[in-house]
Design a protein around this motif. Structure first.
Motif, PDB file in Angstrom:
ATOM      1  N   LYS A 176     -40.307 -39.285  25.711  1.00  0.00           N
ATOM      2  CA  LYS A 176     -41.512 -40.082  25.459  1.00  0.00           C
ATOM      3  C   LYS A 176     -42.335 -40.224  26.735  1.00  0.00           C
ATOM      4  O   LYS A 176     -43.569 -40.150  26.710  1.00  0.00           O
ATOM      5  CB  LYS A 176     -41.124 -41.462  24.923  1.00  0.00           C
ATOM      6  CG  LYS A 176     -42.293 -42.293  24.477  1.00  0.00           C
ATOM      7  CD  LYS A 176     -41.825 -43.565  23.815  1.00  0.00           C
ATOM      8  CE  LYS A 176     -43.023 -44.346  23.306  1.00  0.00           C
ATOM      9  NZ  LYS A 176     -42.599 -45.572  22.621  1.00  0.00           N
ATOM     10  N   ALA A 177     -41.683 -40.389  27.864  1.00  0.00           N
ATOM     11  CA  ALA A 177     -42.382 -40.529  29.146  1.00  0.00           C
ATOM     12  C   ALA A 177     -43.161 -39.246  29.475  1.00  0.00           C
ATOM     13  O   ALA A 177     -44.306 -39.305  29.948  1.00  0.00           O
ATOM     14  CB  ALA A 177     -41.392 -40.847  30.253  1.00  0.00           C
ATOM     15  N   GLU A 178     -42.557 -38.089  29.226  1.00  0.00           N
ATOM     16  CA  GLU A 178     -43.247 -36.819  29.491  1.00  0.00           C
ATOM     17  C   GLU A 178     -44.458 -36.655  28.574  1.00  0.00           C
ATOM     18  O   GLU A 178     -45.524 -36.213  29.025  1.00  0.00           O
ATOM     19  CB  GLU A 178     -42.288 -35.645  29.288  1.00  0.00           C
ATOM     20  CG  GLU A 178     -41.212 -35.551  30.345  1.00  0.00           C
ATOM     21  CD  GLU A 178     -40.173 -34.499  30.020  1.00  0.00           C
ATOM     22  OE1 GLU A 178     -39.587 -33.962  30.977  1.00  0.00           O
ATOM     23  OE2 GLU A 178     -39.946 -34.213  28.825  1.00  0.00           O
ATOM     24  N   LYS A 179     -44.303 -37.066  27.306  1.00  0.00           N
ATOM     25  CA  LYS A 179     -45.428 -36.977  26.370  1.00  0.00           C
ATOM     26  C   LYS A 179     -46.569 -37.893  26.800  1.00  0.00           C
ATOM     27  O   LYS A 179     -47.748 -37.505  26.785  1.00  0.00           O
ATOM     28  CB  LYS A 179     -44.975 -37.337  24.952  1.00  0.00           C
ATOM     29  CG  LYS A 179     -44.050 -36.327  24.331  1.00  0.00           C
ATOM     30  CD  LYS A 179     -43.571 -36.804  22.970  1.00  0.00           C
ATOM     31  CE  LYS A 179     -42.514 -35.888  22.400  1.00  0.00           C
ATOM     32  NZ  LYS A 179     -41.994 -36.384  21.120  1.00  0.00           N
ATOM     33  N   ASP A 180     -46.240 -39.134  27.209  1.00  0.00           N
ATOM     34  CA  ASP A 180     -47.265 -40.080  27.666  1.00  0.00           C
ATOM     35  C   ASP A 180     -47.971 -39.554  28.917  1.00  0.00           C
ATOM     36  O   ASP A 180     -49.198 -39.646  29.035  1.00  0.00           O
ATOM     37  CB  ASP A 180     -46.642 -41.450  27.956  1.00  0.00           C
ATOM     38  CG  ASP A 180     -46.253 -42.201  26.697  1.00  0.00           C
ATOM     39  OD1 ASP A 180     -46.778 -41.840  25.618  1.00  0.00           O
ATOM     40  OD2 ASP A 180     -45.423 -43.130  26.789  1.00  0.00           O
ATOM     41  N   ARG A 181     -47.207 -38.995  29.841  1.00  0.00           N
ATOM     42  CA  ARG A 181     -47.796 -38.458  31.074  1.00  0.00           C
ATOM     43  C   ARG A 181     -48.778 -37.327  30.747  1.00  0.00           C
ATOM     44  O   ARG A 181     -49.893 -37.287  31.270  1.00  0.00           O
ATOM     45  CB  ARG A 181     -46.684 -37.936  31.990  1.00  0.00           C
ATOM     46  CG  ARG A 181     -47.226 -37.450  33.338  1.00  0.00           C
ATOM     47  CD  ARG A 181     -46.204 -36.646  34.095  1.00  0.00           C
ATOM     48  NE  ARG A 181     -45.937 -35.428  33.345  1.00  0.00           N
ATOM     49  CZ  ARG A 181     -44.749 -34.839  33.265  1.00  0.00           C
ATOM     50  NH1 ARG A 181     -43.705 -35.347  33.879  1.00  0.00           N
ATOM     51  NH2 ARG A 181     -44.593 -33.737  32.575  1.00  0.00           N
ATOM     52  N   ASP A 182     -48.384 -36.408  29.866  1.00  0.00           N
ATOM     53  CA  ASP A 182     -49.260 -35.293  29.494  1.00  0.00           C
ATOM     54  C   ASP A 182     -50.505 -35.778  28.751  1.00  0.00           C
ATOM     55  O   ASP A 182     -51.607 -35.266  28.961  1.00  0.00           O
ATOM     56  CB  ASP A 182     -48.498 -34.277  28.640  1.00  0.00           C
ATOM     57  CG  ASP A 182     -47.454 -33.521  29.442  1.00  0.00           C
ATOM     58  OD1 ASP A 182     -47.505 -33.558  30.690  1.00  0.00           O
ATOM     59  OD2 ASP A 182     -46.585 -32.887  28.805  1.00  0.00           O
ATOM     60  N   ARG A 183     -50.332 -36.809  27.886  1.00  0.00           N
ATOM     61  CA  ARG A 183     -51.480 -37.354  27.148  1.00  0.00           C
ATOM     62  C   ARG A 183     -52.469 -38.002  28.111  1.00  0.00           C
ATOM     63  O   ARG A 183     -53.678 -37.767  28.040  1.00  0.00           O
ATOM     64  CB  ARG A 183     -50.996 -38.369  26.112  1.00  0.00           C
ATOM     65  CG  ARG A 183     -52.111 -38.932  25.241  1.00  0.00           C
ATOM     66  CD  ARG A 183     -51.610 -39.963  24.250  1.00  0.00           C
ATOM     67  NE  ARG A 183     -50.713 -40.970  24.823  1.00  0.00           N
ATOM     68  CZ  ARG A 183     -51.126 -42.017  25.560  1.00  0.00           C
ATOM     69  NH1 ARG A 183     -52.386 -42.189  25.814  1.00  0.00           N
ATOM     70  NH2 ARG A 183     -50.243 -42.879  26.029  1.00  0.00           N
ATOM     71  N   LYS A 184     -51.956 -38.782  29.079  1.00  0.00           N
ATOM     72  CA  LYS A 184     -52.828 -39.433  30.064  1.00  0.00           C
ATOM     73  C   LYS A 184     -53.533 -38.408  30.953  1.00  0.00           C
ATOM     74  O   LYS A 184     -54.703 -38.559  31.291  1.00  0.00           O
ATOM     75  CB  LYS A 184     -52.023 -40.410  30.918  1.00  0.00           C
ATOM     76  CG  LYS A 184     -51.610 -41.649  30.168  1.00  0.00           C
ATOM     77  CD  LYS A 184     -50.790 -42.562  31.039  1.00  0.00           C
ATOM     78  CE  LYS A 184     -50.325 -43.795  30.257  1.00  0.00           C
ATOM     79  NZ  LYS A 184     -49.492 -44.682  31.078  1.00  0.00           N
ATOM     80  N   GLU A 185     -52.812 -37.363  31.311  1.00  0.00           N
ATOM     81  CA  GLU A 185     -53.422 -36.303  32.131  1.00  0.00           C
ATOM     82  C   GLU A 185     -54.541 -35.601  31.362  1.00  0.00           C
ATOM     83  O   GLU A 185     -55.602 -35.302  31.931  1.00  0.00           O
ATOM     84  CB  GLU A 185     -52.354 -35.282  32.544  1.00  0.00           C
ATOM     85  CG  GLU A 185     -52.861 -34.212  33.488  1.00  0.00           C
ATOM     86  CD  GLU A 185     -51.768 -33.229  33.871  1.00  0.00           C
ATOM     87  OE1 GLU A 185     -52.136 -32.067  34.152  1.00  0.00           O
ATOM     88  OE2 GLU A 185     -50.590 -33.606  33.881  1.00  0.00           O
ATOM     89  N   ALA A 186     -54.343 -35.356  30.073  1.00  0.00           N
ATOM     90  CA  ALA A 186     -55.384 -34.731  29.250  1.00  0.00           C
ATOM     91  C   ALA A 186     -56.596 -35.648  29.130  1.00  0.00           C
ATOM     92  O   ALA A 186     -57.749 -35.185  29.213  1.00  0.00           O
ATOM     93  CB  ALA A 186     -54.827 -34.396  27.868  1.00  0.00           C
TER      94      ALA A 186
END
Length: 102
Positions: free
Chosen positions: A76-86
């Motif tokens: 979940k942390a990796e998904k949140d990080r990628d979403r915020k970066e996008a």
């Protein structure tokens, strides 16, 4: 049983008739017609097309599975990080637009 020296005797007979000449090119062993240009594989080998097709499809499924593992097998942390970066990239791009352009 056959005579093991038959080949050497025939070559000796030829040399008796033509002592100063080498064996003609036609006396050389002809190439094996069952050998292909690919290597040791004979031209008449039977190829199982179903096996070839299944091997190809398995490689495609493996490649797709690897991509899915990279895409969906994240925490979940990796998904949140990628979403915020996008989102950050989108905001940066929108901030650099000139007025009146879409």
């Amino acid at each position: 049983m056959g005579n093991p020296t038959a080949k050497s005797e025939s070559a000796g007979f030829f040399r008796e008739i033509f002592p100063s000449r080498r064996l003609p090119e036609s006396a050389a062993r002809p190439p094996n017609p069952r050998k292909s240009a690919i290597g040791d594989r004979a031209m008449g080998d039977v190829v199982n097309l179903n096996r070839f097709r299944k091997t190809r499809e398995k490689a495609e499924r493996t490649k797709e599975a690897e991509a899915n593992r990279a895409r969906f097998g994240r925490t979940k942390a990796e998904k949140d990080r990628d979403r915020k970066e996008a989102e950050r990239r989108t905001q940066t791009l929108d901030g650099h637009k000139l007025d009146g352009e879409d």
